[in-house]
Every structure is written in C-alpha cells, then in structure tokens.
Design a protein around this motif. Structure first.
Motif, PDB file in Angstrom:
ATOM      1  N   SER A  46      58.296 -42.527 -10.755  1.00  0.00           N
ATOM      2  CA  SER A  46      59.545 -42.262 -10.019  1.00  0.00           C
ATOM      3  C   SER A  46      59.230 -41.686  -8.635  1.00  0.00           C
ATOM      4  O   SER A  46      60.144 -41.326  -7.905  1.00  0.00           O
ATOM      5  CB  SER A  46      60.414 -41.280 -10.811  1.00  0.00           C
ATOM      6  N   LYS A  47      57.946 -41.587  -8.337  1.00  0.00           N
ATOM      7  CA  LYS A  47      57.546 -40.963  -7.055  1.00  0.00           C
ATOM      8  C   LYS A  47      56.753 -41.992  -6.254  1.00  0.00           C
ATOM      9  O   LYS A  47      57.287 -43.038  -5.911  1.00  0.00           O
ATOM     10  CB  LYS A  47      56.726 -39.696  -7.341  1.00  0.00           C
ATOM     11  N   GLU A  48      55.465 -41.714  -5.980  1.00  0.00           N
ATOM     12  CA  GLU A  48      54.713 -42.554  -5.056  1.00  0.00           C
ATOM     13  C   GLU A  48      54.487 -43.984  -5.547  1.00  0.00           C
ATOM     14  O   GLU A  48      54.261 -44.884  -4.741  1.00  0.00           O
ATOM     15  CB  GLU A  48      53.382 -41.885  -4.678  1.00  0.00           C
ATOM     16  N   HIS A  49      54.586 -44.184  -6.862  1.00  0.00           N
ATOM     17  CA  HIS A  49      54.312 -45.532  -7.346  1.00  0.00           C
ATOM     18  C   HIS A  49      55.433 -46.516  -6.977  1.00  0.00           C
ATOM     19  O   HIS A  49      55.257 -47.724  -7.060  1.00  0.00           O
ATOM     20  CB  HIS A  49      54.078 -45.528  -8.856  1.00  0.00           C
ATOM     21  N   LEU A  50      56.579 -46.004  -6.557  1.00  0.00           N
ATOM     22  CA  LEU A  50      57.625 -46.914  -6.077  1.00  0.00           C
ATOM     23  C   LEU A  50      57.310 -47.384  -4.659  1.00  0.00           C
ATOM     24  O   LEU A  50      57.896 -48.337  -4.157  1.00  0.00           O
ATOM     25  CB  LEU A  50      58.999 -46.227  -6.110  1.00  0.00           C
ATOM     26  N   LEU A 119      63.669 -46.706 -15.800  1.00  0.00           N
ATOM     27  CA  LEU A 119      62.359 -46.319 -15.283  1.00  0.00           C
ATOM     28  C   LEU A 119      61.645 -45.491 -16.331  1.00  0.00           C
ATOM     29  O   LEU A 119      61.766 -44.273 -16.377  1.00  0.00           O
ATOM     30  CB  LEU A 119      62.573 -45.515 -13.994  1.00  0.00           C
ATOM     31  N   ARG A 120      60.922 -46.185 -17.217  1.00  0.00           N
ATOM     32  CA  ARG A 120      60.145 -45.469 -18.226  1.00  0.00           C
ATOM     33  C   ARG A 120      58.673 -45.883 -18.161  1.00  0.00           C
ATOM     34  O   ARG A 120      57.788 -45.069 -18.293  1.00  0.00           O
ATOM     35  CB  ARG A 120      60.725 -45.759 -19.619  1.00  0.00           C
ATOM     36  N   GLY A 121      58.431 -47.178 -17.934  1.00  0.00           N
ATOM     37  CA  GLY A 121      57.060 -47.671 -17.982  1.00  0.00           C
ATOM     38  C   GLY A 121      56.620 -48.312 -16.683  1.00  0.00           C
ATOM     39  O   GLY A 121      57.420 -48.536 -15.757  1.00  0.00           O
ATOM     40  N   GLY A 147      66.299 -39.314 -12.321  1.00  0.00           N
ATOM     41  CA  GLY A 147      67.299 -39.811 -11.382  1.00  0.00           C
ATOM     42  C   GLY A 147      67.147 -39.161 -10.021  1.00  0.00           C
ATOM     43  O   GLY A 147      67.190 -39.823  -8.972  1.00  0.00           O
ATOM     44  N   SER A 148      66.942 -37.857 -10.033  1.00  0.00           N
ATOM     45  CA  SER A 148      66.845 -37.109  -8.781  1.00  0.00           C
ATOM     46  C   SER A 148      65.604 -37.548  -7.980  1.00  0.00           C
ATOM     47  O   SER A 148      65.677 -37.815  -6.778  1.00  0.00           O
ATOM     48  CB  SER A 148      66.783 -35.617  -9.122  1.00  0.00           C
ATOM     49  N   GLU A 149      64.475 -37.648  -8.681  1.00  0.00           N
ATOM     50  CA  GLU A 149      63.243 -38.075  -7.986  1.00  0.00           C
ATOM     51  C   GLU A 149      63.371 -39.502  -7.458  1.00  0.00           C
ATOM     52  O   GLU A 149      62.949 -39.805  -6.344  1.00  0.00           O
ATOM     53  CB  GLU A 149      62.055 -38.028  -8.952  1.00  0.00           C
ATOM     54  N   THR A 150      63.954 -40.366  -8.280  1.00  0.00           N
ATOM     55  CA  THR A 150      64.076 -41.766  -7.859  1.00  0.00           C
ATOM     56  C   THR A 150      64.977 -41.872  -6.632  1.00  0.00           C
ATOM     57  O   THR A 150      64.662 -42.589  -5.671  1.00  0.00           O
ATOM     58  CB  THR A 150      64.648 -42.617  -9.019  1.00  0.00           C
ATOM     59  N   HIS A 313      59.053 -33.599  -7.746  1.00  0.00           N
ATOM     60  CA  HIS A 313      58.962 -33.703  -6.283  1.00  0.00           C
ATOM     61  C   HIS A 313      60.321 -34.037  -5.715  1.00  0.00           C
ATOM     62  O   HIS A 313      61.051 -34.821  -6.304  1.00  0.00           O
ATOM     63  CB  HIS A 313      58.020 -34.849  -5.884  1.00  0.00           C
ATOM     64  N   LEU A 314      60.622 -33.469  -4.570  1.00  0.00           N
ATOM     65  CA  LEU A 314      61.858 -33.822  -3.880  1.00  0.00           C
ATOM     66  C   LEU A 314      61.592 -33.771  -2.381  1.00  0.00           C
ATOM     67  O   LEU A 314      61.324 -32.697  -1.842  1.00  0.00           O
ATOM     68  CB  LEU A 314      62.946 -32.809  -4.270  1.00  0.00           C
ATOM     69  N   TYR A 315      61.608 -34.901  -1.732  1.00  0.00           N
ATOM     70  CA  TYR A 315      61.427 -34.994  -0.279  1.00  0.00           C
ATOM     71  C   TYR A 315      60.190 -34.214   0.183  1.00  0.00           C
ATOM     72  O   TYR A 315      60.268 -33.366   1.073  1.00  0.00           O
ATOM     73  CB  TYR A 315      62.678 -34.517   0.455  1.00  0.00           C
TER      74      TYR A 315
END
Ligand SMILES: Cc1cc2nc3c(=O)[nH]c(=O)nc-3n(C[C@H](O)[C@H](O)[C@H](O)COP(=O)(O)OP(=O)(O)OC[C@H]3O[C@@H](n4cnc5c(N)ncnc54)[C@H](O)[C@@H]3O)c2cc1C
Length: 376
Positions: A46-50, A119-121, A147-150, A313-315
């Motif tokens: 939900s973070k850098e991998h997106l 977003l699980r896997g 949800g918040s991280e995404t 993480h957030l911003y």
C-alpha cells in the motif's frame, strides 16, 4: 516428529519453517501456499510498491530445505488421517502450522467490475498499479490503515483521490485525536474525504460510480476497497479449529496437539490485555509468532506475550505505535507540533497500554519500557 506441514507461505509460515530448522528439526518440511509467490513482505503493497515493482521476496526461503507447494491452496484438513488436503492430494503430517493469514473483504455489490480492486497480495498491488497510468479518478473505500496509506500513496502520484469512510479516518485504530490529525493531513494534501457507508459500485462494463447508503454517488474510474479483512479459515471447516474470529491457540501456541497457528489468522489470550483473546495483524507479530509456533511444535514452550508494534506511512511521515491503541482505549495527545508531529497515549482502566507517535521516534524506547512495565 518427522513430517511438518506449514499451510500459508507468508511471513508467519516462513518464520516457522526457519525456526524449525534453526532448532535442529531435520525431518520433512512442506510449505503449502495459495499464492504462486515465495514469501514476501506485504507492508510495501500500500506504500512504495504502488510506485515501483521492487523485489519484496523475503531472503532465506531457499535455505530452509522445504518442499514448496506454491499456487496451491489447502482445501481441507483431515484430523483423523493427520493430513492437509490440497485438492486431490493429501500431505500427511506429524506437526502442522496454520498460517493462512487474512482475506480482504469485498464490496457487496459490483466487486467483480473491472476497475475495482482490493489490496491484500502482490498480484492485487500489481493489478492496481497497471491501472494508475491513465490518471484515473480514484475512490478509496475505508479509512483504516490500508485505505489511508493507499489514498496517500495514490495522491502522491498526483491522482484525484476521494476517501470514503464510515467512521473518521484511522479513528478505530488510533482514537479520535490522532485520527483527526491524519485526516487533516489527507485534506492538506488534496484528498477529498466523504463520510458515509458504501453500499456498492456500478458501471457499464467497468466501474463508473460508488453508491452511498444515503443515495449519494461518487464518480470513479478506479476503486480500491479497503474494508478490512477476515481470517482465512474456510479450509478448516468441519474441524472445529477455525471460526470466523480466527484459529484459537493457547498461550503455548497450540490449537490442538501437534497443531500450532501463527500470524494474522491466530487468536489467543493475550496476557497483557486482561487475557482477552485477540488477533494481532502486524508484521512483527507474524514473524515472532511464527517462530513461537515452531518452538511449540518441538515442545519448547515459552510464554508468548509480545508488545504489539507496528508502523504506517502518511505523506513521507512514519507513524509508529506500541502496545494497544484501538478505539476501546482512552486516548490523549500529550505532544503536538507543527507538521502533524504528535504523541498520543492510550489507557485502559487508567493503565498506560499503548502509544502512537509521528515524528517523535526518539520517545519510543522510553515508552516501550514504561508500557512493558505497566503490563507485566
Ligand atoms: C497492504 C498491506 C499493508 C500492510 N502494512 C503494514 C505495516 O505498515 N505495518 C505492519 O506492521 N503490518 C502491515 N501489514 C500487515 C502485515 O503485512 C501482516 O500482519 C503479515 O503479512 C501477516 O503475515 P501472515 O504470514 O500471518 O499472513 P499473510 O502474509 O497474509 O500470509 C498468509 C499466506 O497464506 C496463504 N493462504 C491463505 N489461505 C491458504 C490456503 N487455504 N492454503 C494455502 N495457503 C493459503 C495466503 O495466500 C498468504 O500467502 C500490512 C498488510 C497489508 C495487506
């Protein structure tokens, strides 16, 4: 014990296998995993991998001397024959580790429409990333951590993001005040926040709108449903081991003789939380409890009472939390500085049971000591 089967090739399962070998178990080890991938790190999804397709594989899987049955889900457990059923095949065991984690909840209506994601896997994240290039209007449903991280990650990519949440952002996991800070940070970064309950999504051939229970709709080219998860226990039906709340294990890590459970799927009486049974859905717990399950199978029991610890993480700002921080605690901000830096403390019946901090990492070791002492 000559044959050990591990069901679930995630962090908890891998950690169990590694610990079994470290302790000298030299029998047959079989790891059965529904995903086609070797164990990998889930938090970046939900973070850098997106943003980029980094290699998230956990190191060391090749070194545990296991037979890997990947891309194959366990379909049942035969307690009498002591065998895990994988379709037509049966994997006999003397010892078993249940580490099947969680499954993402889906929307009640329209979940199968193209453009709707969970977003699980790893494959979920890859599927979502493939759709981001077109600059879609994105709606994230659910104001918990994922949800918040995404929402923050997608907003960082410059996408138009609406976050629809039934309860204020992060309130259920961090309480009202810390949640309000996170929410303000989202707004500052241009995320539109809508409060409401989503009943489903609709569109012709592809998702076009999100429906709220008060009749409002939100236009969407892409929807990420971050509605929480439920324990992956369907394959255990009929065994009495897995219920909706997860696989219950005792303080020794065992759900039944020779059967341990670990990670997100395991529920146990946490001695630091008045012995209430709970599941901890955090990375560090999956690693530690997997190792604990291995020790349990080999008869090396120990007390399992980890201090929960997680990060988010957030911003670009890292939030860290220790202990119990849920909405059932009384929460209070004890420090607040510009840039959304804060420390929030959490109490249950007056006892300090948790802390969450953003931008105050140096305060955490002392909190760790205090909370551990309080809960001991
Ligand atoms: C998007 C995301 C972000 C996260 N971010 C953070 C974070 O920032 N900080 C943090 O502390 N934690 C975070 N977490 C939580 C953390 O990743 C989990 O707590 C951890 O991965 C749990 O490990 P596990 O091995 O118990 O379960 P999992 O990692 O879910 O592994 C279980 C495995 O079992 C497999 N399986 C399921 N059913 C079967 C079956 N019938 N047969 C065979 N295999 C099966 C699954 O496919 C899966 O591969 C995040 C989780 C997600 C999804």
């Amino acid at each position: 014990m000559r044959r050990i089967a591990i069901v679930g090739a995630g962090l908890a399962g891998f950690s169990a296998g590694r610990e079994l070998r470290r302790l000298g178990f030299d029998g047959d080890l079989t790891v059965i995993g529904a995903e086609p991938h070797r164990p990998y790190r889930r938090p970046p999804l939900s973070k850098e991998h997106l943003l980029a397709d980094d290699d998230l594989t956990l190191r060391g899987a090749d070194e545990i001397g296991a037979t890997w049955m990947l891309g194959r889900a366990a379909t049942g457990l035969d307690l009498e024959r002591r065998a895990v059923l994988v379709g037509e095949a049966a994997v006999a065991f003397d010892g078993l580790v249940i580490a099947t984690g969680l499954r993402a909840k889906t929307l009640r209506e329209g979940a199968d429409l193209p453009g709707v994601h969970v977003l699980r896997g790893l494959d979920d994240a890859r599927g979502l990333r493939r759709e981001l290039g077109a600059g879609p209007r994105t709606v994230v449903v659910g104001g918990g951590f994922i949800g918040s991280e995404t929402a923050a990650t997608l907003r960082g990519l410059g996408l138009e993001v609406t976050l629809v949440t039934g309860t204020p952002v992060l309130r259920s996991v961090l309480g009202a005040e810390a949640g309000a800070i996170a929410e303000a940070r989202h707004r500052e970064h241009g995320v539109t926040i809508r409060t409401g309950r989503v009943t489903g999504v609709s569109g012709t051939g592809r998702v076009e709108r999100v429906h709220l229970d008060d009749g409002r709709t939100v236009p969407a080219d892409l929807v990420v449903a971050a509605l929480g998860s439920e324990p992956e226990t369907e394959w255990l039906r009929g065994t009495g081991l897995g219920g909706e709340g997860g696989v219950i294990v005792g303080p020794d890590g065992l759900a039944a003789p020779g059967i341990a459970a670990a990670g997100d799927v395991a529920r146990w009486p946490h001695p630091l939380h008045s012995g209430r049974t709970l599941r901890i859905e955090h990375y560090a717990n999956a690693a530690e409890q997997g190792a604990h399950a291995a020790r349990a199978l080999l008869g090396r029991t120990s007390r399992y009472a980890p201090l929960p610890n997680f990060w988010s993480h957030l911003y670009g700002r890292r939030l860290q939390a220790l202990g119990f921080t849920g909405a059932d605690c009384d929460s209070r901000l004890v420090a607040r500085e510009p840039g959304h830096r804060f420390i929030a403390e959490y109490r249950l019946r007056g006892r300090l049971v948790g802390v969450a901090a953003a931008g105050f990492a140096s305060a955490l070791p002392e909190y760790r000591r205090r909370i551990a002492a309080e809960l001991a």
